[in-house]
Motif scaffolding. Structure first.
Motif, PDB file in Angstrom:
ATOM      1  N   THR A  44      34.672  38.108  39.026  1.00 49.94           N
ATOM      2  CA  THR A  44      35.014  36.688  38.885  1.00 49.94           C
ATOM      3  C   THR A  44      36.523  36.515  38.962  1.00 49.94           C
ATOM      4  N   LEU A  45      36.954  35.295  39.209  1.00 48.46           N
ATOM      5  CA  LEU A  45      38.381  35.000  39.276  1.00 48.46           C
ATOM      6  C   LEU A  45      39.054  35.317  37.943  1.00 48.46           C
ATOM      7  N   GLU A  46      38.379  34.974  36.848  1.00 50.44           N
ATOM      8  CA  GLU A  46      38.943  35.216  35.516  1.00 50.44           C
ATOM      9  C   GLU A  46      39.129  36.715  35.262  1.00 50.44           C
ATOM     10  N   GLN A  47      38.141  37.517  35.657  1.00 50.09           N
ATOM     11  CA  GLN A  47      38.243  38.957  35.461  1.00 50.09           C
ATOM     12  C   GLN A  47      39.346  39.543  36.331  1.00 50.09           C
ATOM     13  N   LEU A  48      39.448  39.040  37.548  1.00 48.14           N
ATOM     14  CA  LEU A  48      40.474  39.525  38.464  1.00 48.14           C
ATOM     15  C   LEU A  48      41.867  39.221  37.922  1.00 48.14           C
ATOM     16  N   ILE A  96      40.249  34.819  46.939  1.00 47.29           N
ATOM     17  CA  ILE A  96      39.919  34.169  48.205  1.00 47.29           C
ATOM     18  C   ILE A  96      39.770  35.214  49.312  1.00 47.29           C
ATOM     19  N   GLU A  97      40.641  36.192  49.279  1.00 51.08           N
ATOM     20  CA  GLU A  97      40.661  37.236  50.311  1.00 51.08           C
ATOM     21  C   GLU A  97      39.461  38.164  50.233  1.00 51.08           C
ATOM     22  N   ALA A  98      39.094  38.580  48.996  1.00 51.43           N
ATOM     23  CA  ALA A  98      38.034  39.592  48.884  1.00 51.43           C
ATOM     24  C   ALA A  98      37.229  39.510  47.600  1.00 51.43           C
ATOM     25  N   GLY A  99      37.208  38.340  46.961  1.00 57.93           N
ATOM     26  CA  GLY A  99      36.523  38.207  45.675  1.00 57.93           C
ATOM     27  C   GLY A  99      35.066  38.605  45.705  1.00 57.93           C
ATOM     28  N   SER A 100      34.324  38.079  46.665  1.00 58.06           N
ATOM     29  CA  SER A 100      32.888  38.367  46.733  1.00 58.06           C
ATOM     30  C   SER A 100      32.637  39.845  47.014  1.00 58.06           C
ATOM     31  N   ALA A 101      33.496  40.434  47.860  1.00 59.55           N
ATOM     32  CA  ALA A 101      33.321  41.846  48.198  1.00 59.55           C
ATOM     33  C   ALA A 101      33.618  42.741  46.992  1.00 59.55           C
ATOM     34  N   LEU A 102      34.535  42.284  46.145  1.00 66.18           N
ATOM     35  CA  LEU A 102      34.895  43.071  44.966  1.00 66.18           C
ATOM     36  C   LEU A 102      33.866  42.912  43.851  1.00 66.18           C
ATOM     37  N   GLN A 126      44.252  34.279  42.445  1.00 62.82           N
ATOM     38  CA  GLN A 126      43.598  33.315  43.335  1.00 62.82           C
ATOM     39  C   GLN A 126      43.629  33.801  44.777  1.00 62.82           C
ATOM     40  N   ARG A 127      44.756  34.306  45.215  1.00 67.36           N
ATOM     41  CA  ARG A 127      44.891  34.807  46.587  1.00 67.36           C
ATOM     42  C   ARG A 127      43.934  35.972  46.834  1.00 67.36           C
ATOM     43  N   ARG A 128      43.922  36.915  45.901  1.00 63.91           N
ATOM     44  CA  ARG A 128      43.068  38.094  46.091  1.00 63.91           C
ATOM     45  C   ARG A 128      41.593  37.715  46.026  1.00 63.91           C
TER      46      ARG A 128
END
Length: 233
Positions: free
Chosen positions: A175-179, A166-172, A162-164
């Motif tokens: 999805t949150l689930e994949q992360l 919020i920090e850079a999800g769109s840039a990466l 969740q932290r990562r």
């Protein structure tokens, strides 16, 4: 490679270990700033090697080629207005080493015994005069086994993802689930690698940051450091 410091006898070394996304770098920077210590991001060094190897088309699993390539690199860490700057052969790669491609391959590079030996020697040289806050995966257990304060900083996989995100999800572009799956896999690789695996040093203090803010974690470590400094005198 060394750093001049005054009053080394009134300083200690602080090792902060933990899994990916636990907030080690942000916390370590904050602690270093509060204490007037030098912050050393060892993970950035492995990321710089990973980035360079990927650019050169070197397979991270080809340990001989990887080590030969790494031995010819100059990696420099410097303070910046918004955090630590990372230079690879003079090029500012601070942003690029946080790319998704580097995220996916850095554990393989970090598993190389020869690459680790090369970078650990540089890290130990930087810490020899005390007054260092160093974060990574094996600082307390391998790089700075004599550090006066060792902290193992962790948080749940869900919270770290969740932290990562919020920090850079769109840039990466993930999805949150994949992360969350990728962070769990990174944990597995770091814990099971043959050389210097991620583990809690016997004398480390376990600190779960799942329900803590960055400032709360940093304040706790600063308090612990002052206790250790008093004990060391």
């Amino acid at each position: 490679m060394s750093i001049h410091r005054d009053g080394a006898d009134e300083r200690i070394n602080i090792a902060i270990d933990g899994p990916a996304g636990a907030g080690k770098s942000t916390v370590a920077r904050t602690v270093a700033a509060q204490l007037g210590y030098v912050y050393i991001d060892t993970g950035a060094m492995y990321r710089a090697v990973t980035l360079s190897a990927r650019r050169a088309g070197i397979d991270p699993l080809d340990t001989a080629a990887l080590a030969a390539h790494a031995s010819g690199l100059t990696i420099t860490l410097a303070p910046g207005k918004e955090g630590q700057l990372v230079y690879l052969n003079g090029e500012d790669v601070t942003a690029e080493i946080r790319s998704r491609d580097v995220n996916l391959h850095v554990s393989q590079v970090a598993a190389s015994e020869k690459v680790r030996s090369l970078l650990v020697a540089k890290q130990q040289e930087l810490a020899k005069d005390k007054g260092v806050v160093m974060d990574g995966r094996d600082i307390g257990s391998c790089v700075l086994p004599g550090a006066e304060l060792k902290v193992f900083l962790t948080a749940s996989v869900k919270e770290r993802a969740q932290r990562r995100f919020i920090e850079a999800g769109s840039a990466l572009g993930v999805t949150l689930e994949q992360l969350e799956k990728e962070i769990a896999e990174r944990d597995r690789m770091d814990e099971q690698r043959e050389f210097s695996p991620l583990k809690i040093a016997p004398d480390a203090i376990l600190l779960d940051s799942t329900s803590m803010s960055i400032n709360e974690v940093a304040d706790a470590i600063v308090s612990l450091s002052r206790t250790k400094l008093a004990e060391a005198k």
